[in-house]
Design a protein around this motif. Structure first.
Motif, mmCIF file in Angstrom:
data_model
loop_
_atom_site.group_PDB
_atom_site.id
_atom_site.type_symbol
_atom_site.label_atom_id
_atom_site.label_comp_id
_atom_site.label_asym_id
_atom_site.label_seq_id
_atom_site.Cartn_x
_atom_site.Cartn_y
_atom_site.Cartn_z
ATOM 1 N N ALA A 91 0.820 -1.215 0.000
ATOM 2 C CA ALA A 91 0.000 0.000 0.000
ATOM 3 C C ALA A 91 0.851 1.262 0.000
ATOM 4 N N ASN A 92 2.098 1.148 0.467
ATOM 5 C CA ASN A 92 3.020 2.281 0.514
ATOM 6 C C ASN A 92 4.431 1.720 0.502
ATOM 7 N N PRO A 93 5.004 1.471 -0.676
ATOM 8 C CA PRO A 93 6.315 0.825 -0.739
ATOM 9 C C PRO A 93 7.445 1.566 -0.036
ATOM 10 N N ARG A 94 7.264 2.851 0.269
ATOM 11 C CA ARG A 94 8.294 3.559 1.041
ATOM 12 C C ARG A 94 8.344 3.058 2.478
ATOM 13 N N ASP A 95 7.299 2.393 2.909
ATOM 14 C CA ASP A 95 7.238 1.775 4.232
ATOM 15 C C ASP A 95 7.784 0.358 4.072
ATOM 16 N N LYS A 96 9.021 0.149 4.500
ATOM 17 C CA LYS A 96 9.722 -1.083 4.167
ATOM 18 C C LYS A 96 10.434 -1.668 5.383
ATOM 19 N N LEU A 97 10.946 -2.860 5.191
ATOM 20 C CA LEU A 97 11.557 -3.625 6.278
ATOM 21 C C LEU A 97 12.610 -2.832 7.045
ATOM 22 N N SER A 98 12.534 -2.940 8.361
ATOM 23 C CA SER A 98 13.609 -2.472 9.243
ATOM 24 C C SER A 98 14.095 -3.672 10.038
ATOM 25 N N THR A 99 15.294 -4.143 9.744
ATOM 26 C CA THR A 99 15.826 -5.279 10.515
ATOM 27 C C THR A 99 16.093 -4.866 11.958
ATOM 28 N N SER A 100 16.468 -3.599 12.177
ATOM 29 C CA SER A 100 16.726 -3.137 13.548
ATOM 30 C C SER A 100 15.457 -3.156 14.388
ATOM 31 N N TYR A 101 14.366 -2.593 13.871
ATOM 32 C CA TYR A 101 13.115 -2.628 14.619
ATOM 33 C C TYR A 101 12.627 -4.065 14.792
ATOM 34 N N SER A 102 12.819 -4.880 13.774
ATOM 35 C CA SER A 102 12.357 -6.269 13.869
ATOM 36 C C SER A 102 13.071 -7.015 14.997
ATOM 37 N N ARG A 103 14.341 -6.686 15.225
ATOM 38 C CA ARG A 103 15.095 -7.336 16.301
ATOM 39 C C ARG A 103 14.771 -6.784 17.677
ATOM 40 N N THR A 104 14.404 -5.501 17.747
ATOM 41 C CA THR A 104 14.368 -4.839 19.050
ATOM 42 C C THR A 104 12.993 -4.418 19.530
ATOM 43 N N ARG A 105 11.960 -4.554 18.696
ATOM 44 C CA ARG A 105 10.643 -4.087 19.102
ATOM 45 C C ARG A 105 9.663 -5.231 19.385
ATOM 46 N N TYR A 106 10.197 -6.421 19.556
ATOM 47 C CA TYR A 106 9.315 -7.546 19.868
ATOM 48 C C TYR A 106 8.760 -7.404 21.284
ATOM 49 N N LYS A 107 7.657 -8.087 21.553
ATOM 50 C CA LYS A 107 7.040 -8.037 22.874
ATOM 51 C C LYS A 107 7.428 -9.278 23.671
ATOM 52 N N ALA A 155 7.355 -12.093 26.670
ATOM 53 C CA ALA A 155 6.249 -12.712 27.392
ATOM 54 C C ALA A 155 6.027 -11.975 28.713
ATOM 55 N N PRO A 156 4.785 -12.012 29.230
ATOM 56 C CA PRO A 156 4.506 -11.331 30.505
ATOM 57 C C PRO A 156 5.494 -11.755 31.592
ATOM 58 N N GLY A 157 6.063 -10.781 32.256
ATOM 59 C CA GLY A 157 7.002 -11.060 33.327
ATOM 60 C C GLY A 157 8.444 -11.168 32.881
ATOM 61 N N GLN A 158 8.679 -11.261 31.566
ATOM 62 C CA GLN A 158 10.047 -11.356 31.070
ATOM 63 C C GLN A 158 10.613 -9.972 30.796
ATOM 64 N N LYS A 159 11.921 -9.834 31.009
ATOM 65 C CA LYS A 159 12.596 -8.570 30.780
ATOM 66 C C LYS A 159 12.800 -8.338 29.278
ATOM 67 N N PHE A 160 12.659 -7.096 28.853
ATOM 68 C CA PHE A 160 12.929 -6.744 27.455
ATOM 69 C C PHE A 160 14.436 -6.733 27.223
ATOM 70 N N VAL A 161 14.881 -7.530 26.247
ATOM 71 C CA VAL A 161 16.293 -7.591 25.882
ATOM 72 C C VAL A 161 16.395 -7.562 24.360
#
Length: 222
Positions: free
Chosen positions: A54-70, A72-78
């Motif tokens: 829908a907007n090809p300028r909006d494209k993959l970010s490997t950095s966000y993909s590695r660091t913006r995951y959620k 599990a409840p109670g687990q520390k963000f790393v």
């Protein structure tokens, strides 16, 4: 070992292509459809760029993909250094693009998500002028969508054995870990354009084993 999706039967395939060595292709993957890339001979790297159709300028970010995951409840963000089944590929504005659903290699997650693509300048710098790299292949594929070479994002380099050696202070490229028939699989979350370059590197570094080889690209409906 992760098992693949059972929807990849002939009656459900919407795209089925053997991608020759040193070439590229586009795959259009609708929400809910499955994309599978299979390493036919083993040890072959495939550079993958993903774009929001829908907007090809909006494209993959490997950095966000590695660091913006959620976590599990109670687990520390790393923030992590690799992507594995269950992870979401995010765009440059954090649009969810695709979910990794399977990785059949014995060492799951051996896919580079830190490095820039090979390109003409890299080959020329190391004494191999006139060669096209993955950047040129993917830029040419995306030119009809009004994207310029500078618009192409860093790719997820499927099957690339690339890691950081803290003791030596640099990145290391080693031969891959995939055997013939190993694959990685994704489910599209939004309507995606997937640009693939079957990596042409057979000089400089041991990226693709002893020779570049074809891979199998399939898209299937659920």
């Amino acid at each position: 070992m992760r098992q693949g999706n059972d929807v990849l039967t002939a009656d459900r395939l919407v795209y089925d292509y053997i991608l020759p060595a040193k070439t590229g292709c586009l795959a259009f993957v609708a929400p809910g459809e499955i994309l599978r890339i299979t390493d036919l001979a083993g040890l072959q790297v495939v550079d993958m760029a993903v774009f929001n159709r829908a907007n090809p300028r909006d494209k993959l970010s490997t950095s966000y993909s590695r660091t913006r995951y959620k976590p599990a409840p109670g687990q520390k963000f790393v923030p992590r250094d690799k992507l594995v089944p269950g992870d979401i590929l995010l765009s440059t504005i954090c649009t969810p693009l695709m979910k990794i659903t399977a990785d059949s290699a014995m060492r799951v997650g051996v896919h580079d998500v830190h490095h820039r693509m090979c390109n003409r300048e890299l080959y020329e710098y190391y004494g191999h002028p006139g060669r096209r790299g993955c950047h040129e292949v993917i830029a040419d594929l995306m030119a009809p969508f009004a994207l310029l070479p500078e618009d192409i994002p860093d790719t997820m380099d499927l099957f690339m054995n690339y890691y950081h050696d803290c003791g030596r202070g640099h990145w290391v490229i080693e031969p891959g870990v995939t055997k013939p028939g190993d694959f990685i699989e994704f489910e599209a979350i939004c309507d995606c354009i997937v640009a693939l370059s079957n990596c042409p590197m057979d000089v400089i570094a041991p990226v693709n084993g002893s020779t570049c080889s074809p891979v199998h690209v399939q898209v299937a409906e659920r």
